[in-house]
Design a protein around this motif. Structure first.
Motif, mmCIF file in Angstrom:
data_model
loop_
_atom_site.group_PDB
_atom_site.id
_atom_site.type_symbol
_atom_site.label_atom_id
_atom_site.label_comp_id
_atom_site.label_asym_id
_atom_site.label_seq_id
_atom_site.Cartn_x
_atom_site.Cartn_y
_atom_site.Cartn_z
ATOM 1 N N ILE A 321 0.845 -1.197 0.000
ATOM 2 C CA ILE A 321 0.000 0.000 0.000
ATOM 3 C C ILE A 321 0.880 1.246 0.000
ATOM 4 O O ILE A 321 1.551 1.542 0.985
ATOM 5 C CB ILE A 321 -0.935 0.013 1.223
ATOM 6 C CG1 ILE A 321 -1.861 -1.212 1.198
ATOM 7 C CG2 ILE A 321 -1.759 1.302 1.259
ATOM 8 C CD1 ILE A 321 -2.743 -1.324 2.426
ATOM 9 N N ASP A 326 -4.355 2.183 -3.616
ATOM 10 C CA ASP A 326 -3.936 0.808 -3.340
ATOM 11 C C ASP A 326 -4.781 0.207 -2.226
ATOM 12 O O ASP A 326 -5.176 -0.965 -2.296
ATOM 13 C CB ASP A 326 -2.459 0.781 -2.930
ATOM 14 C CG ASP A 326 -1.518 1.180 -4.053
ATOM 15 O OD1 ASP A 326 -1.900 1.025 -5.233
ATOM 16 O OD2 ASP A 326 -0.394 1.655 -3.751
ATOM 17 N N ARG A 329 -8.364 -0.591 -3.501
ATOM 18 C CA ARG A 329 -8.364 -1.789 -4.352
ATOM 19 C C ARG A 329 -8.251 -3.067 -3.525
ATOM 20 O O ARG A 329 -8.787 -4.115 -3.897
ATOM 21 C CB ARG A 329 -7.208 -1.724 -5.359
ATOM 22 C CG ARG A 329 -7.373 -0.646 -6.421
ATOM 23 C CD ARG A 329 -6.320 -0.776 -7.523
ATOM 24 N NE ARG A 329 -6.342 0.383 -8.405
ATOM 25 C CZ ARG A 329 -5.473 1.382 -8.365
ATOM 26 N NH1 ARG A 329 -4.487 1.361 -7.467
ATOM 27 N NH2 ARG A 329 -5.566 2.395 -9.192
#
Length: 506
Positions: A321, A326, A329
């Protein structure tokens, strides 16, 4: 019997087919602080705007000091001795203090010009009385929020205020600034001004109020005298249910596997290496004093700030991350501490705010499928009990509680595996709090790992299965089960010695 300084009777106000107020009454006496309470949308602001001349009522009467008045605009309200200090201060930062104090009511000299000398003289007198550390010539742009609030109060005093209305005056103040404000409010009360104090913060009401009047759904519910002021009674009057009903959740009943594992996550000079786990179906609380590093830890986990070290696993899979995208997702959501500046798009609609995280999912060839977005928004409005008239309503026009639920609805659309909630009930009324608590419980029951950061200790104690305590950027302890007690948490948060009961006598 003592006559009220303010006496509002049978006040009604309708917007289209919607009644904002129905036959409301309100009395305030000289030399008292009257707390006006109610949920967001209960009608408090509408009632005060009628008193301040912003709105006109459809029915009813208003008396000031025994004399009936017909208030048609704010200028007339001020002449009658009524001053409203809004939560969003009405300060012109390009003007000096005296010009702000007399804004819209500048005195004139014999030649018909603005009498600046008189303005500065009168402003200086009031500032001295208020104990201000700035003068009448200071530019408003140089003042802090607390000092700008003093300018608003000075404006009320210059215009001989009889009734002073303060709407959430401590919302942006520090603890020290709040203490100074309370001292000033008591001073003004003792000088005979009737003060109407609007706040969602129960401790403030207990400390300041001589009486409490409650409005619910546009109607007057009742008034409590000082000796009757009690949290359970106030909450029941505001929302029609007991305070003890808020935390109706069977803790630890849905705890599953480790969902999130954090190992030595840090940010140099801000957050020391932190390691912890959160299970599926668990609500993990993070407590600590202001500045303990709770929000900073959450932002590291969400990728909003760069990390110095640390690894994160989600259901056994190591994540990389580096940005909020990120995290999203991966199925990690984050409701930030400041919903207005960091969460919501205030000038966008409810539909646009809710669909923000799933635009790619509902797009084809670069075109958004608005029909699908409208359907999911309507479903979210219903499931989250959002008070909006249409998916097209702007976020800026919603109450604090509805804005917070709007943000939650956005994160529901990504079907999160982990949801971080930073001060989820800050600035919302008790009714909205109850709804948010219910949603958190439902998420945990569905297997979501919930991380809740809150400065309200009773809140985090009532909701969390476990609580991590932070101090000076590091996790200094953990409590669970019978160890979740206020004294235990505060000892760790402040650095006092704490020994878990399981180790006592070992």
């Amino acid at each position: 019997m003592k006559k009220p300084m303010l006496d509002m009777k049978d006040i009604s106000k309708r917007f289209g087919n919607f009644y904002a107020l129905k036959g409301v009454q309100l009395q305030a006496y000289a030399g008292e602080v009257l707390a006006l309470m109610g949920e967001n949308g209960a009608g408090k602001s509408t009632l005060m705007k009628i008193l301040a001349g912003v709105y006109s009522s459809d029915t009813g009467s208003v008396q000031i000091d025994g004399k009936e008045v017909h208030i048609k605009n704010p200028v007339q309200a001020r002449k009658e001795g009524i001053n409203l200090i809004y939560q969003e201060l009405s300060i012109a930062i390009h003007l000096n203090v005296a010009e702000n104090v007399f804004m819209g009511a500048q005195p004139q000299n014999a030649l018909g010009f603005v009498d600046f000398a008189h303005m500065h003289t009168e402003t200086a007198k009031v500032l001295e009385k208020l104990g201000a550390r700035f003068n009448s010539h200071t530019m408003a742009s140089e003042l802090s929020i607390a000092e700008q609030q003093l300018v608003e109060i000075a404006r009320a005093l210059v215009h001989k205020s009889k009734v002073l209305i303060m709407d959430e005056p401590t919302a942006t103040l520090s603890d020290r600034e709040t203490e100074r404000l309370f001292a000033l409010i008591r001073q003004l009360r003792d000088e005979g001004i009737a003060i109407i104090y609007i706040s969602h913060r129960m401790p403030e009401v207990y400390e300041l109020a001589d009486r409490v009047s409650v409005i619910r759904d546009g109607t007057y519910v009742g008034t409590l005298q000082k000796h009757e002021i009690d949290p359970d009674r106030i909450v029941h009057m505001m929302v029609g249910r007991e305070l003890t009903d808020f935390y109706q959740r069977s803790k630890l009943s849905h705890i599953g596997e480790v969902m999130l594992k954090v190992d030595n996550l840090s940010s140099k000079g801000v957050v020391h290496p932190c390691s912890f786990e959160v299970h599926a179906g668990e609500i993990l609380g993070i407590a600590g004093l202001v500045g303990a590093g709770r929000t900073e830890l959450a932002r590291l986990l969400f990728g909003a700030d760069p990390r110095s070290s640390g690894e994160v696993w989600l259901q056994g899979e190591k994540l990389n991350i580096r940005s909020p995208q990120d995290a999203v997702r991966a199925g990690i959501g984050y409701l930030p501490e400041d919903r207005k500046s960091q969460g919501l798009f205030l000038q966008m609609s409810a539909l646009e705010n809710i669909g923000m995280n799933v635009l790619e999912k509902h797009s084809k060839w670069g075109l958004l499928n608005y029909r699908v977005l409208e359907k999911l928004t309507k479903d979210a409005i219903q499931s989250m009990a959002l008070k909006v008239s249409s998916p097209r309503d702007l976020a800026i026009d919603l109450s604090g509680g509805n804005q917070q639920k709007l943000l939650l609805a956005r994160w529901m659309e990504i079907q999160p595996r982990v949801l971080i909630l930073d001060e989820p009930t800050r600035g919302v009324d008790v009714g909205a709090k109850s709804e948010i608590y219910r949603m958190m419980g439902e998420l945990a029951a569905k297997g979501v790992a919930v991380i809740c950061i809150s400065s309200e200790l009773l809140e985090v104690m009532g909701l969390a299965d476990r609580i991590l305590v932070m101090r000076e950027g590091e996790i200094v302890g953990e409590v669970s089960g019978k160890e979740i007690e206020q004294d235990n948490i505060m000892r760790m948060a402040t650095g006092a010695e704490y020994i878990p009961s399981a180790l006592v006598g070992a």
